[in-house]
Structure formats: C-alpha cells, structure tokens
Design a protein around this motif. Structure first.
Motif, PDB file in Angstrom:
ATOM      1  N   GLY A 129      65.564  93.023  70.190  1.00  0.00           N
ATOM      2  CA  GLY A 129      66.596  93.470  69.254  1.00  0.00           C
ATOM      3  C   GLY A 129      66.499  92.769  67.909  1.00  0.00           C
ATOM      4  N   ASN A 130      66.237  91.470  67.923  1.00  0.00           N
ATOM      5  CA  ASN A 130      66.094  90.720  66.675  1.00  0.00           C
ATOM      6  C   ASN A 130      64.866  91.178  65.885  1.00  0.00           C
ATOM      7  N   THR A 131      63.782  91.431  66.597  1.00  0.00           N
ATOM      8  CA  THR A 131      62.550  91.887  65.935  1.00  0.00           C
ATOM      9  C   THR A 131      62.759  93.265  65.325  1.00  0.00           C
ATOM     10  N   MET A 132      63.395  94.154  66.070  1.00  0.00           N
ATOM     11  CA  MET A 132      63.630  95.508  65.578  1.00  0.00           C
ATOM     12  C   MET A 132      64.572  95.486  64.368  1.00  0.00           C
ATOM     13  N   ALA A 133      65.619  94.653  64.441  1.00  0.00           N
ATOM     14  CA  ALA A 133      66.549  94.535  63.306  1.00  0.00           C
ATOM     15  C   ALA A 133      65.847  93.955  62.080  1.00  0.00           C
ATOM     16  N   ALA A 134      64.983  92.974  62.295  1.00  0.00           N
ATOM     17  CA  ALA A 134      64.266  92.347  61.176  1.00  0.00           C
ATOM     18  C   ALA A 134      63.329  93.333  60.493  1.00  0.00           C
ATOM     19  N   THR A 135      62.579  94.109  61.266  1.00  0.00           N
ATOM     20  CA  THR A 135      61.658  95.071  60.655  1.00  0.00           C
ATOM     21  C   THR A 135      62.419  96.212  59.978  1.00  0.00           C
ATOM     22  N   THR A 136      63.541  96.618  60.555  1.00  0.00           N
ATOM     23  CA  THR A 136      64.338  97.684  59.945  1.00  0.00           C
ATOM     24  C   THR A 136      64.941  97.221  58.626  1.00  0.00           C
ATOM     25  N   LEU A 137      65.504  96.007  58.607  1.00  0.00           N
ATOM     26  CA  LEU A 137      66.091  95.466  57.373  1.00  0.00           C
ATOM     27  C   LEU A 137      65.022  95.256  56.303  1.00  0.00           C
ATOM     28  N   THR A 138      63.867  94.753  56.715  1.00  0.00           N
ATOM     29  CA  THR A 138      62.776  94.547  55.755  1.00  0.00           C
ATOM     30  C   THR A 138      62.312  95.884  55.183  1.00  0.00           C
ATOM     31  N   GLY A 139      62.202  96.887  56.039  1.00  0.00           N
ATOM     32  CA  GLY A 139      61.825  98.229  55.577  1.00  0.00           C
ATOM     33  C   GLY A 139      62.845  98.807  54.620  1.00  0.00           C
ATOM     34  N   PHE A 140      64.131  98.563  54.900  1.00  0.00           N
ATOM     35  CA  PHE A 140      65.196  99.052  54.014  1.00  0.00           C
ATOM     36  C   PHE A 140      65.087  98.420  52.626  1.00  0.00           C
ATOM     37  N   PHE A 141      64.944  97.108  52.580  1.00  0.00           N
ATOM     38  CA  PHE A 141      64.859  96.424  51.288  1.00  0.00           C
ATOM     39  C   PHE A 141      63.566  96.767  50.544  1.00  0.00           C
ATOM     40  N   TYR A 142      62.488  96.982  51.282  1.00  0.00           N
ATOM     41  CA  TYR A 142      61.226  97.375  50.656  1.00  0.00           C
ATOM     42  C   TYR A 142      61.355  98.760  50.031  1.00  0.00           C
ATOM     43  N   ALA A 143      61.958  99.691  50.773  1.00  0.00           N
ATOM     44  CA  ALA A 143      62.162 101.042  50.240  1.00  0.00           C
ATOM     45  C   ALA A 143      63.100 101.017  49.033  1.00  0.00           C
ATOM     46  N   TRP A 144      64.126 100.184  49.102  1.00  0.00           N
ATOM     47  CA  TRP A 144      65.067 100.060  47.987  1.00  0.00           C
ATOM     48  C   TRP A 144      64.387  99.459  46.755  1.00  0.00           C
ATOM     49  N   ALA A 145      63.544  98.438  46.968  1.00  0.00           N
ATOM     50  CA  ALA A 145      62.857  97.777  45.850  1.00  0.00           C
ATOM     51  C   ALA A 145      61.874  98.719  45.159  1.00  0.00           C
ATOM     52  N   LEU A 146      61.248  99.606  45.933  1.00  0.00           N
ATOM     53  CA  LEU A 146      60.295 100.554  45.355  1.00  0.00           C
ATOM     54  C   LEU A 146      60.976 101.806  44.816  1.00  0.00           C
ATOM     55  N   GLY A 147      62.267 101.942  45.065  1.00  0.00           N
ATOM     56  CA  GLY A 147      62.998 103.115  44.583  1.00  0.00           C
ATOM     57  C   GLY A 147      62.566 104.403  45.252  1.00  0.00           C
ATOM     58  N   MET A 148      62.316 104.346  46.550  1.00  0.00           N
ATOM     59  CA  MET A 148      61.893 105.543  47.275  1.00  0.00           C
ATOM     60  C   MET A 148      63.030 106.558  47.351  1.00  0.00           C
ATOM     61  N   LYS A 149      62.646 107.803  47.484  1.00  0.00           N
ATOM     62  CA  LYS A 149      63.637 108.854  47.690  1.00  0.00           C
ATOM     63  C   LYS A 149      64.245 108.704  49.077  1.00  0.00           C
ATOM     64  N   PRO A 150      65.468 109.203  49.285  1.00  0.00           N
ATOM     65  CA  PRO A 150      66.146 109.010  50.576  1.00  0.00           C
ATOM     66  C   PRO A 150      65.336 109.461  51.785  1.00  0.00           C
ATOM     67  N   VAL A 151      64.634 110.593  51.654  1.00  0.00           N
ATOM     68  CA  VAL A 151      63.844 111.090  52.792  1.00  0.00           C
ATOM     69  C   VAL A 151      62.700 110.132  53.100  1.00  0.00           C
ATOM     70  N   GLN A 152      62.016 109.660  52.047  1.00  0.00           N
ATOM     71  CA  GLN A 152      60.913 108.713  52.243  1.00  0.00           C
ATOM     72  C   GLN A 152      61.430 107.398  52.820  1.00  0.00           C
ATOM     73  N   ALA A 153      62.540 106.924  52.266  1.00  0.00           N
ATOM     74  CA  ALA A 153      63.103 105.655  52.727  1.00  0.00           C
ATOM     75  C   ALA A 153      63.505 105.738  54.200  1.00  0.00           C
ATOM     76  N   LYS A 154      64.144 106.843  54.573  1.00  0.00           N
ATOM     77  CA  LYS A 154      64.575 107.026  55.963  1.00  0.00           C
ATOM     78  C   LYS A 154      63.373 107.028  56.898  1.00  0.00           C
ATOM     79  N   ASN A 155      62.323 107.723  56.504  1.00  0.00           N
ATOM     80  CA  ASN A 155      61.111 107.772  57.319  1.00  0.00           C
ATOM     81  C   ASN A 155      60.472 106.389  57.432  1.00  0.00           C
TER      82      ASN A 155
END
Length: 201
Positions: A129-155
C-alpha cells in the motif's frame, strides 16, 4: 564438547551474519531506509546519466551533420578535422544531456522511494500500500509539473499505481521470504516462514 579456536571464530561469524540478516528481515530490500534510498537514487541517477549520454551523443551527431551538411569536407585532412570537431561536440553535448537525465531520474527516484519510506514511518507498517501510494503521488506531481492534459495525467497516474502495486507485492514477497512480517501473509493467511538462523540450524 570442546571447540578449536578456528571453529569458535567460524561460529561467531555465522552468528553475527545470521543476526545481521535477521535484524534487517523486515526492511525493504533488506536495507534500512537511510541506506536504501540513497543507494537507489545514486543507482538510478547513474543509469539515467549513462543512457542520457548515449542518447545525447547520437542526437548531437545528427545535429552536427545537419548543421554542416552544406560544407562537407572534400579531402582527407578535411574529413579528419570534421570528425575531430564532431567528436568534441558530441562528447560535450552527451555530458550535458547525461547530467540533465541523471538529475531528472535521480529526483524522480528520490521522491518516489523517499515518499515510500516516509509512509512506512508514518503508518509503522511496510506493505504494498505504501509503495502504491508513493508511485501514485509521484506520478500525480510529475504530471502536474509537466502540465499534462487531464486524460494523459489520469493514464500516467493509473500506470504508476499499477507499477507500484507490482513493486510493492514483490518487496513484500522478499520480506516474507527472509522471514519478515507481512500483515496480509502472516496475519490473514497464517503463513510463517522460518527465519535464517532456524534454516541454518
């Protein structure tokens, strides 16, 4: 029963190794976070830097050819100087791109595994659970930092969660195989692996 001095030394080394491994059996990858995270970050940065250098060298070679295609040499000395200048240019550009890639991948790895270690401390429980939460949060911030579109960010976030789940389950399996405690294996399924000193004896 009497032991020789050599046998006593061998026993003490064996006991010390068994104690060391037993003390770290509940740690991810068998290493405490203070050692594991810097080791993973430096390894990822090294691999990322080397791959960035290779890609940068190839890209710089094509760029050099494109910028000099209108004035290619016509004799042997000219080609010698052309390849010499090209080599210097490609090496310089490969180091630049290698450093950038190493920094990006190192930062990404530090955030991901640092978050995982932080969640381990906060929850006082090491599981997928901790690993999955960490990768999900990191992916969220990475998508946010790159300014991805919502569909790309969700994927991107969904893929991060899937990879985190696989990585977390693999780490849990390693902990369990070393005789560590994994709540859903030991507590729910009731499986108890032998610890190392029990296997040796």
């Amino acid at each position: 029963m009497s032991f020789t001095e050599e046998e006593i030394d061998n026993l003490s080394v064996r006991d010390a190794v068994a104690e060391l491994i037993d003390s770290s059996r509940n740690e991810r990858l068998g290493l405490p976070a203070g050692i594991r995270v810097p080791l993973l970050v430096s390894s990822a940065a090294l691999v990322g830097g080397l791959s960035g250098m290779v890609f940068g060298y190839r890209e710089a070679g094509l760029r050099f050819l494109a910028s000099n295609s209108h004035r290619l040499p016509t004799n042997r000395n000219g080609w010698f100087m052309y390849h010499k200048r090209k080599g210097y240019y490609c090496f310089a550009q490969s180091f630049v791109l290698g450093a950038k890639t190493a920094g990006k991948i190192g930062l990404f790895t530090a955030v991901m595994f640092g978050t995982e270690a932080l969640l381990d401390e906060v929850r006082q429980l090491k599981d997928f659970g901790n690993t999955m939460a960490a990768t999900t949060l990191t992916g969220f911030f990475y998508a946010w930092a790159l300014g991805m579109k919502p569909v790309q960010a969700k994927n991107y976030i969904r893929k991060g969660g899937k990879y985190g789940l696989l990585l977390g389950v693999a780490q849990d399996a390693l902990i369990f195989s070393r005789g560590g405690y994994v709540w859903y294996i030991n507590g729910v399924l009731g499986l108890e692996p032998k610890k190392l000193h029990e296997r040796i004896d």
